[in-house]
Design an enzyme around this catalytic site. Structure first.
Site, mmCIF file in Angstrom:
data_model
loop_
_atom_site.group_PDB
_atom_site.id
_atom_site.type_symbol
_atom_site.label_atom_id
_atom_site.label_comp_id
_atom_site.label_asym_id
_atom_site.label_seq_id
_atom_site.Cartn_x
_atom_site.Cartn_y
_atom_site.Cartn_z
ATOM 1 N N ARG A 194 0.796 -1.222 0.000
ATOM 2 C CA ARG A 194 0.000 0.000 0.000
ATOM 3 C C ARG A 194 0.832 1.278 0.000
ATOM 4 O O ARG A 194 0.619 2.176 -0.809
ATOM 5 C CB ARG A 194 -0.898 0.050 1.240
ATOM 6 C CG ARG A 194 -2.212 -0.636 1.110
ATOM 7 C CD ARG A 194 -2.722 -1.030 2.488
ATOM 8 N NE ARG A 194 -1.874 -2.087 3.003
ATOM 9 C CZ ARG A 194 -2.096 -3.371 2.761
ATOM 10 N NH1 ARG A 194 -3.150 -3.732 2.106
ATOM 11 N NH2 ARG A 194 -1.268 -4.300 3.187
ATOM 12 N N THR A 195 1.791 1.358 0.932
ATOM 13 C CA THR A 195 2.475 2.634 1.133
ATOM 14 C C THR A 195 3.282 3.032 -0.105
ATOM 15 O O THR A 195 3.247 4.185 -0.542
ATOM 16 C CB THR A 195 3.362 2.568 2.390
ATOM 17 O OG1 THR A 195 2.555 2.129 3.490
ATOM 18 C CG2 THR A 195 3.961 3.912 2.736
ATOM 19 N N LYS B 207 24.842 -5.545 -2.157
ATOM 20 C CA LYS B 207 26.302 -5.714 -2.186
ATOM 21 C C LYS B 207 26.956 -5.026 -0.985
ATOM 22 O O LYS B 207 28.168 -4.857 -0.940
ATOM 23 C CB LYS B 207 26.875 -5.110 -3.473
ATOM 24 C CG LYS B 207 26.356 -5.754 -4.745
ATOM 25 C CD LYS B 207 26.960 -5.046 -5.954
ATOM 26 C CE LYS B 207 26.364 -5.568 -7.247
ATOM 27 N NZ LYS B 207 26.734 -4.707 -8.389
ATOM 28 N N ARG C 297 11.406 3.988 3.568
ATOM 29 C CA ARG C 297 10.972 2.968 4.537
ATOM 30 C C ARG C 297 12.198 2.141 4.876
ATOM 31 O O ARG C 297 12.905 1.663 3.972
ATOM 32 C CB ARG C 297 9.883 2.080 3.942
ATOM 33 C CG ARG C 297 9.639 0.838 4.800
ATOM 34 C CD ARG C 297 8.379 0.127 4.456
ATOM 35 N NE ARG C 297 7.216 0.877 4.908
ATOM 36 C CZ ARG C 297 5.994 0.347 5.000
ATOM 37 N NH1 ARG C 297 5.778 -0.908 4.679
ATOM 38 N NH2 ARG C 297 4.983 1.086 5.409
ATOM 39 N N HIS D 43 5.325 6.186 11.554
ATOM 40 C CA HIS D 43 4.790 6.053 10.188
ATOM 41 C C HIS D 43 3.786 7.207 10.037
ATOM 42 O O HIS D 43 2.573 7.000 10.022
ATOM 43 C CB HIS D 43 4.114 4.688 10.067
ATOM 44 C CG HIS D 43 3.737 4.279 8.676
ATOM 45 N ND1 HIS D 43 3.870 5.111 7.574
ATOM 46 C CD2 HIS D 43 3.221 3.115 8.203
ATOM 47 C CE1 HIS D 43 3.443 4.463 6.513
ATOM 48 N NE2 HIS D 43 3.043 3.258 6.865
HETATM 49 C C1 NCD Z 1 1.990 -1.020 8.504
HETATM 50 C C2 NCD Z 1 3.485 -0.831 8.484
HETATM 51 O O1 NCD Z 1 4.173 -1.200 7.540
HETATM 52 O O2 NCD Z 1 3.946 -0.268 9.476
HETATM 53 N N1 NCD Z 1 1.372 -1.131 7.256
HETATM 54 C C3 NCD Z 1 1.190 -0.051 6.440
HETATM 55 O O3 NCD Z 1 2.042 0.765 6.234
HETATM 56 N N2 NCD Z 1 -0.028 0.069 5.878
HETATM 57 C C4 NCD Z 1 1.523 -1.989 9.501
HETATM 58 C C5 NCD Z 1 1.971 -3.417 9.414
HETATM 59 O O4 NCD Z 1 2.941 -3.780 8.750
HETATM 60 O O5 NCD Z 1 1.332 -4.231 10.091
#
Ligand code: NCD
Length: 327
Positions: A55-56, A83, A105, A133
């Site tokens: 999703r993100t 590497k 991320r 997040h």
């Molecule tokens: C979350 C995350 O990656 O922190 N998901 C997200 O970004 N929609 C929560 C999760 O991984 O459970």
């Protein structure tokens, strides 16, 4: 608002409201035949993903493209990270390519903060370890406001694996700023030791909390981060902390059920609940694009990032909700 978005705890009420109100305007864009604005034409947004994401990553890509930015997707798998290249060297490479924004991320809490020392563009935290997040919390707040009409005075329960959840941390801080009261609920082993210093209540009893909730936000047990036995079995966890059809009946009629995804249906949330009219799971994904557009717009839209050769400012097709909020 600062140049970066690293932590929801850093957002003032005015910053948070500027993002939510701008997202509200931008959400209407999706209803047009061509859902695109020229605002970030000539700007480059890099998606730097060291951890898995569905999703993100897609949401940030869609948001940047709807604002006409050029998007570079970088995933650690298949890159020189495999590497052994360090985050700093990767950052310097992105810098050399003139990234105006880096969406990162990373499995390490604090990685976006370090990155901000090494790149001149804006850094946006898309999830760092178990820390924060912020855009997830913003899209959750946006979704709550759309469904229930307000945020101030609402009672929100965040349920499950709180200790490993960057979503929970960002939501606790942001919802407090926005005037809601939060209760985190889970087994003692899945609550952080420092929870006493968070601006929220704590409960170990989900059924006792539900009758007083306007919003219940269910979280996944993050098996990939579990280093020990935190509860006897998944079945036992689900029995005590899962939201099934029986438990949902304890909620007031108007209450909504949220989940950031990915869901483990049948563990923390029953399939029938996830697919019910109370559930906002699909809306959260839709709203995520508008909220991330608003963040990119407010961080980059006003002025070009500091670059050797600044791009010509584009004609603004949309006025920021609060002109002072862009920087
Ligand atoms: C979350 C995350 O990656 O922190 N998901 C997200 O970004 N929609 C929560 C999760 O991984 O459970």
């Amino acid at each position: 608002m600062s140049r970066h978005l690293i932590s929801a705890a850093d957002l003032s009420l005015a910053d948070a409201m500027a993002i939510l109100d701008t997202a509200e305007e931008l959400a209407h864009l999706a209803e047009r035949p061509i859902p695109k604005l020229p605002t970030l034409r000539g700007r480059t947004v890099v998606n730097l993903f060291y951890e898995d994401s569905t999703r993100t990553r897609i949401s940030f890509e869609a948001a940047a493209k709807r604002l006409s930015a050029d998007v570079i997707n970088f995933s650690a798998k298949g890159s020189s990270v495999a590497k052994g290249e360090s985050l700093k060297d990767t950052a310097l490479t992105l810098q050399a390519m003139g990234a105006d924004a880096v969406v990162i991320r990373h499995g390490a809490s604090g990685a976006p903060h370090r990155l901000a020392d090494w790149v001149r563009g804006s850094v946006i935290n898309a999830g760092d370890g178990t820390h924060e997040h912020p855009t997830q919390a913003l899209l959750d707040a946006f979704t709550i406001r759309r469904r229930l009409g307000r945020l101030g005075g609402l009672r929100v329960a965040i349920v499950g694996d709180i200790v490993h959840s960057r979503v929970a941390r960002s939501n606790v801080w942001l919802l407090r700023t926005l005037g809601a009261s939060v209760t985190v609920v889970g087994p003692p082993t899945l609550l952080p030791l420092a929870v006493g210093s968070w601006p929220c209540e704590v409960s170990y009893n989900l059924s006792a909390v539900l009758p007083d909730c306007d919003v219940v936000m269910m979280l996944r047990v993050q098996q990939e981060r579990l280093t020990d036995a935190y509860f006897p079995s998944i079945r036992e966890y689900s029995r005590r902390y899962g939201l099934d059809a029986d438990r949902v009946r304890l909620l007031p009629d108007h209450a909504i059920v949220m989940h950031p995804g990915p869901m483990n249906r049948g563990v923390e949330i029953a399939a029938a609940v996830a697919d019910s009219a109370r559930s906002t799971v699909v809306e959260q994904v839709t709203n995520g694009v508008a909220v991330r557009m608003a963040v990119l717009y407010l961080l980059l839209g006003g002025q070009p990032a500091e670059r050797a050769q600044p791009a010509q400012p584009q004609a603004q097709a949309l006025e920021p909700a609060s002109s002072g909020a862009a920087r």
